[in-house]
Enzyme design. Structure first.
Site: not given
Ligand code: XLS
Ligand code: NI
Ligand code: NI
Length: 438
Positions: A99, A102, A230, A266, A269, A294, A305, A307, A337
């Protein structure tokens, strides 16, 4: 300056090794399913989780230090960039994703933020050339700052929309300058908390308008990468507009954006939307919209999430099966991700996590290739639909059978007297055999 002093370049050592800092399954130059593993998997580092996030949660402060020895934010951004390339080199990661915020911290004004981005973009470009690394995709963080409390492209306030557009314009410019292979729209805060204060139709019209403007602008400055959207169903808002693959496809088609966007799926998600990862990938593939991934995994007992780094080989296998069936990645790849757990706070943990994730996907690729070469599952599915290949089935698929003809056919049959077993348990056992028995 070396940031990860205790860690050497991670090498493939095969399954016999007991070295935790080695790959057991990821052998970058080995050919699997017609391409090198490196080309098949296109692994990317996520700048936000890996280089920025310190493990802060709702109940406590960060547990890991990502200051990179700096005493001010821009020095930190520069050091972070050097550390990022050291990490990518040591892990043999070919790509990264970021991003805007970042890579360079937001300044007091938009022009200060942009100047900071310009400075870091020059540095990243240099480091990319020196180290042979590529940008898988860029995106704009239009959700962290409090101005985006009600959304960005879907904000009720036009000034917020204008600010988001300006931020995205710049993000597209730096992505283009770094030869990014993609640009991602993730919903951020594009969604709602209650319909009592929300004009959903108007918000979605605005979002589509922003996406159209972005595509047109990006193409006008020479961006040749893919655009992705996404999907995510909830978090941070109660209802995110880009709920899942099917919802996103309907949105893209409504606004004529389906030719311009593919999906970035992802894993976590997908499960938040009540689907499995493979379902979301299949919907994307079946609609010609598969783009990028992702790579992570959620915890099935938690509704947010998390992750986590992906380690579930059953899931990575079914994912890579879909990727191979989609013809493999073109401009997309596997972006981790994913973040280490808050308690896994040392730099070593970052390496061990990437090794776990990369090996899980390498193994998934090997197993998916095995499923395809084994052929039993694909043959079973083909056989299950054999009645469509000839006779009445063929005529229905071709569109030549009429309702009256089908009625006559059914009357003559009296009833359907054969139905083949679905054999789910048998197929699950074939999966286990492929995964574990040879
Ligand atoms: C958040 C998203 C984010 C996107 C990029 O849940 O996964 O990380 O991949 O903005
Ligand atoms: Ni993501
Ligand atoms: Ni995410």
């Amino acid at each position: 300056m070396e940031y990860f002093k205790n860690i050497q370049k991670v090498q493939y050592e095969g399954t016999k090794t007991r070295n935790p800092f080695a790959f057991r399954f990821y052998n970058p130059d080995e050919t699997v399913a017609g391409k090198s593993m490196r080309e098949q998997l296109r692994f990317a580092m996520s700048y936000w989780h890996t280089m920025c996030a310190e493990g802060t949660d709702m109940f406590g402060v960060g547990t890991s230090d990502k200051s990179y020895g700096a005493s001010n934010p821009m020095e930190q951004a520069r050091n972070k960039a050097y550390a990022a390339f050291e990490l990518m080199n040591k892990l043999d990661l070919d790509f990264f994703c970021f991003h805007d915020r970042d890579i360079a911290p937001e300044g007091a004004t938009l022009s200060e933020s942009n100047a900071r981005l310009d400075e870091i973009t020059v540095l990243l470009k240099e480091l990319m050339t020196q180290n042979g690394k590529k940008l898988l995709w860029g995106t704009a963080n239009c959700f962290g700052n409090k101005r985006y409390m009600h959304g960005a492209g879907t904000a009720p306030n036009a000034d917020v929309f204008a600010f988001a557009a300006a931020q995205i314009k710049k993000a597209v410019e730096i992505t283009t300058a770094l030869d990014g292979e993609g640009y991602v729209f993730w919903g951020g805060r594009e969604g709602y908390e209650t319909l009592l204060n929300t004009d959903m139709a108007r918000e979605q019209d605005h979002m589509a308008h922003l996406m159209r403007m972005t595509v047109d602008y990006a193409r006008s400055i020479g961006f040749t990468g893919d655009f992705y959207i996404e999907p995510k169903p909830k978090e941070p808002t109660k209802h995110q507009y880009d709920f899942d693959s099917a919802t996103v496809l309907a949105f893209l088609r409504k606004y004529g954006l389906d030719k311009d966007f593919k999906l970035n799926i992802e894993a976590n998600h997908a499960t938040l939307a009540g689907h499995n990862f493979q379902h979301e990938l299949r919907v994307a593939r079946d609609n010609g919209a598969f783009g990028s991934i992702d790579a992570n995994q959620g915890d099935m007992l938690l509704g947010w999430d998390t992750d986590q780094f992906p380690t579930n080989v059953y899931e990575t296998t079914l994912c890579m099966y879909e990727v191979l069936r989609a013809g493999g990645f073109t401009k997309g790849g596997l972006n981790f991700d994913a973040k280490t757990r808050r308690g896994s706070y040392t730099p070593e943990d970052i390496f061990l996590s990437y090794i776990a994730g990369m090996d899980a996907f390498a193994l998934g690729l090997r197993m998916a290739d095995k499923i395809i070469r084994d052929g039993r599952i694909d043959a079973f599915v083909a056989d299950r639909y054999a009645s469509w290949n000839t006779g009445i089935g063929k005529r229905i698929e071709e569109g030549s059978a009429t309702m009256a003809e089908l009625e006559a056919y059914a009357l003559k049959m009296g009833d359907v007297n054969t139905n083949m077993s679905g054999r789910q348990e048998y197929l699950e056992n074939v999966m286990n055999e492929i995964l574990f028995a040879y």
